[in-house]
Design an enzyme around this catalytic site. Structure first.
Site, mmCIF file in Angstrom:
data_model
loop_
_atom_site.group_PDB
_atom_site.id
_atom_site.type_symbol
_atom_site.label_atom_id
_atom_site.label_comp_id
_atom_site.label_asym_id
_atom_site.label_seq_id
_atom_site.Cartn_x
_atom_site.Cartn_y
_atom_site.Cartn_z
ATOM 1 N N ARG A 248 54.982 30.513 62.235
ATOM 2 C CA ARG A 248 54.006 30.579 61.138
ATOM 3 C C ARG A 248 53.273 31.912 61.202
ATOM 4 O O ARG A 248 52.303 32.107 60.485
ATOM 5 C CB ARG A 248 52.957 29.446 61.258
ATOM 6 C CG ARG A 248 53.518 28.029 61.254
ATOM 7 C CD ARG A 248 54.038 27.637 59.877
ATOM 8 N NE ARG A 248 54.567 26.269 59.875
ATOM 9 C CZ ARG A 248 55.796 25.925 60.253
ATOM 10 N NH1 ARG A 248 56.644 26.852 60.664
ATOM 11 N NH2 ARG A 248 56.187 24.662 60.213
ATOM 12 N N GLU A 375 68.808 24.107 62.037
ATOM 13 C CA GLU A 375 68.277 23.022 62.862
ATOM 14 C C GLU A 375 69.479 22.356 63.508
ATOM 15 O O GLU A 375 70.288 21.705 62.831
ATOM 16 C CB GLU A 375 67.512 21.989 62.008
ATOM 17 C CG GLU A 375 66.342 22.549 61.207
ATOM 18 C CD GLU A 375 65.076 22.761 62.035
ATOM 19 O OE1 GLU A 375 65.076 22.473 63.250
ATOM 20 O OE2 GLU A 375 64.081 23.229 61.455
HETATM 21 O O1 0X9 Z 1 58.828 24.160 60.731
HETATM 22 C C1 0X9 Z 1 59.575 25.023 61.206
HETATM 23 O O2 0X9 Z 1 59.161 26.072 61.682
HETATM 24 C C2 0X9 Z 1 61.092 24.780 61.204
HETATM 25 N N1 0X9 Z 1 61.369 23.411 61.569
HETATM 26 S S1 0X9 Z 1 61.101 22.875 63.094
HETATM 27 O O3 0X9 Z 1 61.242 21.440 63.088
HETATM 28 N N2 0X9 Z 1 62.227 23.440 64.069
HETATM 29 O O4 0X9 Z 1 59.824 23.300 63.530
HETATM 30 C C3 0X9 Z 1 61.645 25.037 59.820
HETATM 31 C C4 0X9 Z 1 61.393 26.388 59.245
HETATM 32 C C5 0X9 Z 1 62.106 26.587 57.947
HETATM 33 N N3 0X9 Z 1 61.770 27.792 57.279
HETATM 34 C C6 0X9 Z 1 60.768 27.949 56.392
HETATM 35 N N4 0X9 Z 1 60.064 26.939 55.979
HETATM 36 N N5 0X9 Z 1 60.529 29.149 55.966
HETATM 37 ZN ZN ZN Z 2 61.736 24.833 65.428
#
Ligand code: 0X9
Ligand code: ZN
Length: 446
Positions: A248, A375
């Site tokens: 993030r 994933e």
């Molecule tokens: O939430 C995330 O960072 C990712 N999933 S996790 O369960 N491994 O944490 C997905 C990220 C996908 N990409 C974007 N939303 N940009």
């Molecule tokens: Zn992740």
């Protein structure tokens, strides 16, 4: 007394006592087939008044999994009942989170057998790469990209880097500490592509850069203290909680949707974009050669999904989304050909949830054409991150095929036509034959 001494020495030598206790935690499973429930799930933070820790989803059954701490179980139950939502509240098997990480007497040797069969410590991962770079000095070059918050080296493995201007495929793994399978997949990829002569020709046209451990502090913490640790390990002077969600923390729509600005949250986006040294090192490294990088994959778990941008919001796609879907589907097909495992190709914002500041979106925003988050397995098992070691090898073999598909696409689209010697053209047809035997009809651009 003797028993006490014995216990103390076991505790000291294994660190079990410090492993975070998840007794009483539950896994909430909500089936969101029904649009009304889907809406509830999409706004679960507003509904509950806090954001539960999202673990993963089972797209086959349309189920979302959340980790609920023992003090919130009753609150969650009553909110679900009030909203008329049917759900399953499963006990976690606390043993799953207490498995002691085995320390083995390796005599300094970590082999592919270890990569295939068990989760390695950060030191073991680095040892494996060092040995490989000594055995294959021309093919495996290790490059330090920077240091983690706690001072561990962030290492990139450069494969097929002969100083020429070849297009690059960039793979990174394990930005989320608890997603252990991703590290093994990255190491397996490095080993296989370097040691199997059949991939020589591909490496003559495409360079591969792999960062097998993008969050070493978090990973070590998840091995020794808290199996479910996700974030980095940065500390803040004014908070009891540490760490930011590095996925993030990338500088693209940072802090907007699907993030938290609270330091204790699992999806805390950090105090500013690139606040995390790991993210700063990775973004700098990618930017140094971004004009040549044509493919990017961030390896995560779990859910068996190939996610394509944009993911910072919903219903928004890049102009070449058709290409992203086409190659995503080719990757899924290649995975299925290995052992009939299904991966779903889906937009990350619509299919999973919007999450801004993630690496895949940022990579795409820098002009990297094919950018994905994968994933990895499992999909059908709510113990998700705790994937049994017996399953490591299959997941590695499957993901390897997907990455090979991306490399071939990049070669086809961006490769510099080199003067092919008879030896390399023979290898090229060998590779195609190999691909045909593992991937069923239909892939490719002609
Ligand atoms: O939430 C995330 O960072 C990712 N999933 S996790 O369960 N491994 O944490 C997905 C990220 C996908 N990409 C974007 N939303 N940009
Ligand atoms: Zn992740």
């Amino acid at each position: 007394m003797l028993l006490q001494l014995l216990t103390i020495s076991v505790v000291i030598s294994t660190g079990i006592a410090e492993y975070k206790n998840y007794d009483g935690f539950k896994i909430l499973e909500v089936n969101f087939q029904n649009p009304r429930v889907k809406k509830y799930v999409q706004e679960i933070d507003k509904n509950l008044g806090f954001m539960p820790d999202f673990l993963g989803e089972n797209w086959k059954q349309k189920q979302a999994h959340y980790f609920i701490d023992k003090d919130s179980v009753e609150k969650v139950r009553s909110n679900l009942a009030m909203n008329n939502i049917t759900y399953q509240m499963r006990d976690v098997n606390p043993q799953l989170f207490k498995v002691r990480r085995k320390r083995r007497d390796l005599n300094g040797v970590v082999t592919i057998n270890d990569v295939n069969n068990r989760y390695l410590s950060y030191d073991e991962q680095m040892q494996f790469l060092n040995t490989l770079s000594q055995q294959y000095p021309d093919d495996v070059k290790l490059q330090k990209l920077g240091n983690s918050y706690e001072g561990r080296a962030l290492t990139a493995v450069r494969i097929g880097d002969d100083g020429s201007n070849k297009p690059i495929v960039w793979i990174d793994a394990g930005v989320h500490a608890r997603e252990w399978i991703s590290y093994n997949v990255a190491l397996y990829l490095v080993y296989t592509i370097v040691t199997q002569p059949v991939y020589r020709d591909l490496l003559n046209s495409v360079q591969l850069i792999v960062v097998p451990n993008t969050n070493p502090d978090g990973y070590e913490y998840s091995r020794t203290n808290d199996r479910m640790w996700r974030k980095t390990r940065s500390r803040f002077s004014n908070s009891r909680c540490g760490g930011a969600d590095a996925n993030r923390n990338y500088p693209f729509f940072w802090g907007t949707q699907g993030v938290s600005h609270h330091q204790c949250s699992e999806i805390y986006c950090g105090s500013r974009p690139q606040s995390e040294p790991e993210v700063l090192a990775l973004t700098n490294a990618i930017q140094r050669e971004e004009t040549r990088i044509k493919g990017y994959i961030a390896l995560h778990s779990y859910g068996q999904e190939i996610l394509y941008p944009w993911g910072h919001t919903m219903h928004t796609y890049p102009s070449d989304v058709k290409d992203l879907i086409r190659v995503g589907k080719a990757m899924a097909k290649a995975i299925k050909a290995v052992n009939n495992t299904d991966y779903n190709v889906v937009n990350s914002g619509d299919g999973l949830y919007p999450a801004a500041g993630a690496s895949d979106d940022w990579a795409k925003s820098r002009g990297i054409k094919y950018s994905y988050t994968i994933e990895l397995s499992p999909v059908d098992d709510y113990t998700g991150f705790v994937l049994p070691e017996e399953r490591i090898n299959q997941v590695c073999r499957e993901a390897f095929q997907a990455i090979q598909v991306l490399m071939i696409e990049v070669k086809t689209m961006f490769g510099i036509r080199s003067v092919t010697s008879s030896a390399s053209s023979a290898q090229s047809s060998l590779l195609l034959k190999h691909m045909r035997s593992t991937i069923s009809r239909g892939f490719g651009r002609g």
